[in-house]
Write a protein that holds these residues in place. Structure first.
Motif, PDB file in Angstrom:
ATOM      1  N   GLU A 180     -23.983  10.586  -6.554  1.00 43.64           N
ATOM      2  CA  GLU A 180     -24.412  11.135  -5.452  1.00 43.64           C
ATOM      3  C   GLU A 180     -24.731  12.131  -5.460  1.00 43.64           C
ATOM      4  O   GLU A 180     -23.581  13.110  -6.183  1.00 43.64           O
ATOM      5  CB  GLU A 180     -23.873  10.350  -5.048  1.00 43.64           C
ATOM      6  N   ILE A 181     -25.663  13.001  -4.555  1.00 42.54           N
ATOM      7  CA  ILE A 181     -25.416  14.310  -3.873  1.00 42.54           C
ATOM      8  C   ILE A 181     -25.419  14.518  -3.159  1.00 42.54           C
ATOM      9  O   ILE A 181     -26.305  14.001  -1.805  1.00 42.54           O
ATOM     10  CB  ILE A 181     -27.080  14.452  -4.627  1.00 42.54           C
ATOM     11  N   ILE A 182     -24.467  15.246  -2.427  1.00 46.02           N
ATOM     12  CA  ILE A 182     -25.002  16.055  -1.093  1.00 46.02           C
ATOM     13  C   ILE A 182     -24.833  17.297  -0.788  1.00 46.02           C
ATOM     14  O   ILE A 182     -23.572  18.301  -1.513  1.00 46.02           O
ATOM     15  CB  ILE A 182     -22.327  15.738  -0.428  1.00 46.02           C
ATOM     16  N   PHE A 183     -25.622  17.875  -0.228  1.00 43.90           N
ATOM     17  CA  PHE A 183     -26.618  19.428  -0.423  1.00 43.90           C
ATOM     18  C   PHE A 183     -26.634  20.034   0.798  1.00 43.90           C
ATOM     19  O   PHE A 183     -26.784  19.656   1.398  1.00 43.90           O
ATOM     20  CB  PHE A 183     -27.735  19.063  -1.690  1.00 43.90           C
ATOM     21  N   GLY A 184     -26.107  21.056   0.329  1.00 39.54           N
ATOM     22  CA  GLY A 184     -26.030  21.753   1.521  1.00 39.54           C
ATOM     23  C   GLY A 184     -25.226  23.336   2.988  1.00 39.54           C
ATOM     24  O   GLY A 184     -23.472  23.011   2.039  1.00 39.54           O
ATOM     25  N   ARG A 185     -25.367  23.828   2.839  1.00 43.98           N
ATOM     26  CA  ARG A 185     -24.465  25.113   3.153  1.00 43.98           C
ATOM     27  C   ARG A 185     -22.947  24.319   4.415  1.00 43.98           C
ATOM     28  O   ARG A 185     -23.837  24.202   4.793  1.00 43.98           O
ATOM     29  CB  ARG A 185     -24.823  25.968   4.518  1.00 43.98           C
ATOM     30  N   GLY A 186     -21.994  24.719   3.795  1.00 40.00           N
ATOM     31  CA  GLY A 186     -20.896  23.891   3.998  1.00 40.00           C
ATOM     32  C   GLY A 186     -20.828  22.990   3.849  1.00 40.00           C
ATOM     33  O   GLY A 186     -19.747  22.309   3.970  1.00 40.00           O
ATOM     34  N   SER A 187     -21.113  22.481   3.112  1.00 40.67           N
ATOM     35  CA  SER A 187     -21.107  20.501   2.655  1.00 40.67           C
ATOM     36  C   SER A 187     -19.379  20.703   1.597  1.00 40.67           C
ATOM     37  O   SER A 187     -19.087  19.616   1.815  1.00 40.67           O
ATOM     38  CB  SER A 187     -22.212  20.615   1.109  1.00 40.67           C
ATOM     39  N   HIS A 204     -16.480  18.121   2.876  1.00 42.31           N
ATOM     40  CA  HIS A 204     -17.252  16.807   2.466  1.00 42.31           C
ATOM     41  C   HIS A 204     -16.134  16.195   1.295  1.00 42.31           C
ATOM     42  O   HIS A 204     -16.084  15.219   0.953  1.00 42.31           O
ATOM     43  CB  HIS A 204     -18.306  16.426   2.196  1.00 42.31           C
ATOM     44  N   ARG A 208     -12.767   8.376  -0.797  1.00 43.46           N
ATOM     45  CA  ARG A 208     -13.396   7.126  -0.628  1.00 43.46           C
ATOM     46  C   ARG A 208     -13.612   6.914  -1.853  1.00 43.46           C
ATOM     47  O   ARG A 208     -14.336   5.831  -2.305  1.00 43.46           O
ATOM     48  CB  ARG A 208     -14.973   8.001  -0.232  1.00 43.46           C
ATOM     49  N   GLU A 226     -30.129  29.421  -1.866  1.00 36.54           N
ATOM     50  CA  GLU A 226     -30.282  27.728  -2.097  1.00 36.54           C
ATOM     51  C   GLU A 226     -30.914  27.125  -2.726  1.00 36.54           C
ATOM     52  O   GLU A 226     -31.236  26.307  -3.114  1.00 36.54           O
ATOM     53  CB  GLU A 226     -30.572  27.810  -0.626  1.00 36.54           C
ATOM     54  N   THR A 279     -30.488  22.293  -9.977  1.00 27.50           N
ATOM     55  CA  THR A 279     -29.973  20.519  -9.412  1.00 27.50           C
ATOM     56  C   THR A 279     -31.652  19.859 -10.034  1.00 27.50           C
ATOM     57  O   THR A 279     -30.770  18.370 -10.568  1.00 27.50           O
ATOM     58  CB  THR A 279     -30.253  19.714  -7.881  1.00 27.50           C
ATOM     59  N   ARG A 316     -29.552  21.643   6.774  1.00 25.58           N
ATOM     60  CA  ARG A 316     -28.921  20.594   7.297  1.00 25.58           C
ATOM     61  C   ARG A 316     -28.575  20.139   6.027  1.00 25.58           C
ATOM     62  O   ARG A 316     -28.771  20.303   5.136  1.00 25.58           O
ATOM     63  CB  ARG A 316     -29.084  19.942   8.462  1.00 25.58           C
ATOM     64  N   ILE A 317     -27.141  19.885   6.285  1.00 27.44           N
ATOM     65  CA  ILE A 317     -26.867  19.261   5.033  1.00 27.44           C
ATOM     66  C   ILE A 317     -26.961  17.846   4.520  1.00 27.44           C
ATOM     67  O   ILE A 317     -27.533  17.094   5.386  1.00 27.44           O
ATOM     68  CB  ILE A 317     -24.929  18.918   5.080  1.00 27.44           C
ATOM     69  N   SER A 318     -27.647  17.825   2.959  1.00 29.88           N
ATOM     70  CA  SER A 318     -28.600  16.681   2.895  1.00 29.88           C
ATOM     71  C   SER A 318     -28.109  16.043   1.808  1.00 29.88           C
ATOM     72  O   SER A 318     -27.411  15.877   1.180  1.00 29.88           O
ATOM     73  CB  SER A 318     -29.667  16.833   1.799  1.00 29.88           C
ATOM     74  N   LYS A 319     -27.734  14.246   2.084  1.00 34.55           N
ATOM     75  CA  LYS A 319     -27.204  13.614   1.324  1.00 34.55           C
ATOM     76  C   LYS A 319     -28.836  12.639   0.148  1.00 34.55           C
ATOM     77  O   LYS A 319     -29.281  12.450   0.653  1.00 34.55           O
ATOM     78  CB  LYS A 319     -26.554  12.067   1.794  1.00 34.55           C
ATOM     79  N   PHE A 320     -28.432  12.293  -1.051  1.00 32.75           N
ATOM     80  CA  PHE A 320     -29.396  12.117  -1.942  1.00 32.75           C
ATOM     81  C   PHE A 320     -28.746  10.944  -2.746  1.00 32.75           C
ATOM     82  O   PHE A 320     -27.719  11.755  -3.967  1.00 32.75           O
ATOM     83  CB  PHE A 320     -30.034  12.747  -2.279  1.00 32.75           C
TER      84      PHE A 320
END
Lengths: 380, 380
Positions: free
Chosen positions: A10-17, A20, A27, A239, A246, B2-6
């Motif tokens: 599972e990928i969470i991508f982005g500035r400030g991530s 999480h 989780r 980015e 990725t 924005r932050i993206s989830k995949f």
């Protein structure tokens, strides 16, 4: 078409991530995590930042940073002992390929026992690893995405490739803001590593419709963004390098690599060189070696690098390789093996070790150690 | 950005991959599985084939096929009761969107209790589902890839969109050979559904660098392969439609959809129409509605459908929509709402239900129920 497998975290991508990190660890059941990182990140302030995030979320942690670049077998066992002794339940790795590969090695021993060298090669890991959450801080190794783990066997002086679906972490959190603190050398070596992942996996015998467009996307993004990333440290360019790395990771993790990486592993086992900086030297001769069997794919790469042209695929493939040689030379990194090795006596040993590397199996053109020696001599 | 989830399941793709069904189920702990399928597949012989695979691998199973196309809330609860009563440990679903969505609904109730309507909307599922292994037998719904589950609330006459990362199965096994037994109508309705997934998710507010190239790949593959698939049932063309559907699934599962699907769900809640066949009617007016805010993306779609041209993005976007209208007309499927609905009195009710559908949230252009009614009137 043969049967293809495709697995990614599972990928969470982005500035400030980065924020999480703790919620993802919770989780998957975390109360007390083994937090693997390295001293470079500690200096840049990221280790403090992450400990703050863990603390704010009520998580305990044990910090482990006894990890070299090119992590070694004994470091893996040391980390696994700490995980067990400290009763950790989840592994968090933050860093480049080295701490992430170390974390994978530690997870392998925790879940499966034995010695890390027992798992060299493909599909040798039979039992699950503890949950793992990774946050990469370079846009290159894609260890946060991949089924690969590279550990140096100190006694044998080889980098072992360990490949297993079990090595994919549960979640990869990719925060491009982390790249803002990186040196020019690290940005280049990471981007070039990701570029080599994309090219080799695109040519690989196991490439599939689920990996090929990922590889081409990575090639396009790296070719267009490495210069702006170096010149202005623009967050958009950094980015894009993260996105590229990725995508390249999704490709090579599932399609495998080729002899460029076999040689890089063999070379890295004997000499403590920065892995990414081997590719500007090896990739053009590796592409030329594979030209005989991969002309159409190399032409597609040429089209991306040089733009579409009215000419033969053979010409476009060659033009792409030539473009790449200029591109690497412009980055002012070593482009000949003689620039990084003491003398050429070791080339035969390197070629003989590389022929047995797991990455050799997926190279599009069959190889002997003699043909690998030929590639090294061309790169000398 | 924005932050993206995949997030996607592990994918095993290829001709003959059906044989991996039992080993995948065992890998996630199966001894006694709930096997959800439908009577159409039983007639085509696939249910027998799968029971043979389960038997040969020493697995017990309970067969559940009380599932409509457009599965209903009471069927979900019936399936969940059977799962619990029969002490099943893993859910296997084989079929199109309906049995797979039913399996997701059953898994939701088994893992979380309550009523299936408690989970309508996004991110309402808090506890994990039992392990699920899916094998899709149409190249369209991508329920085997997605975080979506569509269940009809019989009392309210609406199709509920339930969206959660927990709904992604552990493994999706995609065997294009299964498509060889499909009717022309099912190939068209599935491919058009996948096409709509690709277009709507590409335009979606939540599209990301990890979804956009998947969507464009799906658009290209479906436009080029639907005709050969229908005319010759060529396995290459059917395989390409499978690849397209899978890529479209990776895209829409993570990027969401738009008002085309909101209207399709609302319409499907009131009338038992084949979901895929609603898109040739709705997609062109939906694309025209979104043109004001998505001209560059619609031009990229136009470039794929019509080939590159020296003209404005506005023109290319319009040309792509016009190409699509001809394409749908050539498939000899209904292209006006009046062809499938009894009269236009229901349009206002459909628009008012659609505006509250979860898919409306990610549509690129904001909507009111009146603007949705306008889209329906254009499609009438």
């Amino acid at each position: 078409m043969r049967i293809s497998k495709f697995a990614i975290p599972e990928i969470i991508f982005g500035r400030g991530s980065i924020v999480h990190l703790a919620s993802c660890a919770k989780r998957v059941g975390a109360r007390r995590v083994l937090f693997v990182s390295d001293s470079g990140l500690a200096k840049a302030g990221w280790v403090d930042r992450i400990q703050e995030i863990l603390r704010d979320n009520g998580l305990e942690w044990v910090y482990f940073d006894a990890v070299n670049s090119n992590p070694r077998d004994h470091q893996i066992h040391e980390g696994a002992d700490i995980y067990v002794r400290e009763r950790a339940d989840v592994i968090i790795a933050v860093g480049g390929g080295s701490p992430m590969d170390a974390a994978k090695g530690i997870g392998t021993i925790v879940g499966n026992g034995g010695s890390i060298s027992d798992y060299e090669g493909a599909n040798r890991i039979m039992r699950p690893l503890p949950p793992m959450i990774f946050l990469p801080t370079t846009a290159g190794s894609s260890s946060d995405i991949s089924q690969f783990c590279i550990i140096t066997d100190v006694a044998r002086q080889v980098k072992m490739s360990i490949i297993s679906r079990s090595l994919v972490p549960n979640v990869s959190i990719i925060d491009p803001l982390v790249l803002l603190t990186k040196s020019e050398e690290l940005i280049i070596s990471s981007a070039v590593d990701a570029f080599a992942h994309a090219v080799e996996s695109y040519l690989s015998l196991l490439s599939s419709p689920f990996t090929e467009h990922q590889a081409l996307k990575a090639i396009r993004l790296i070719a267009r963004n490495i210069r702006p990333a170096l010149e202005s440290r623009s967050i958009e360019a950094l980015e894009n390098l993260s996105i590229a790395s990725t995508c390249a990771g999704m490709s090579f993790s599932n399609a495998g690599l080729g002899i460029g990486h076999s040689l890089a592993h063999s070379l890295g086992g004997m000499f403590d060189v920065l892995h990414g900086l081997v590719h500007p030297i090896l990739l053009p001769p590796v592409m030329r070696f594979n030209l005989a069997v991969s002309v159409d794919k190399l032409a597609n790469i040429g089209r991306i690098l040089c733009g579409p042209r009215m000419c033969s695929n053979e010409y476009l493939a060659q033009a792409g390789i030539a473009w790449l040689e200029h591109f690497f030379a412009d980055l002012r990194v070593p482009v000949r093996l003689r620039d990084i090795l003491p003398d050429s006596n070791c080339l035969e040993t390197i070629a003989k070790a590389a022929v047995n590397d797991a990455c050799t199996l997926t190279n599009p053109r069959p190889v002997s150690w003699e043909s690998l020696l030929g590639v090294c001599q061309e790169a000398w």
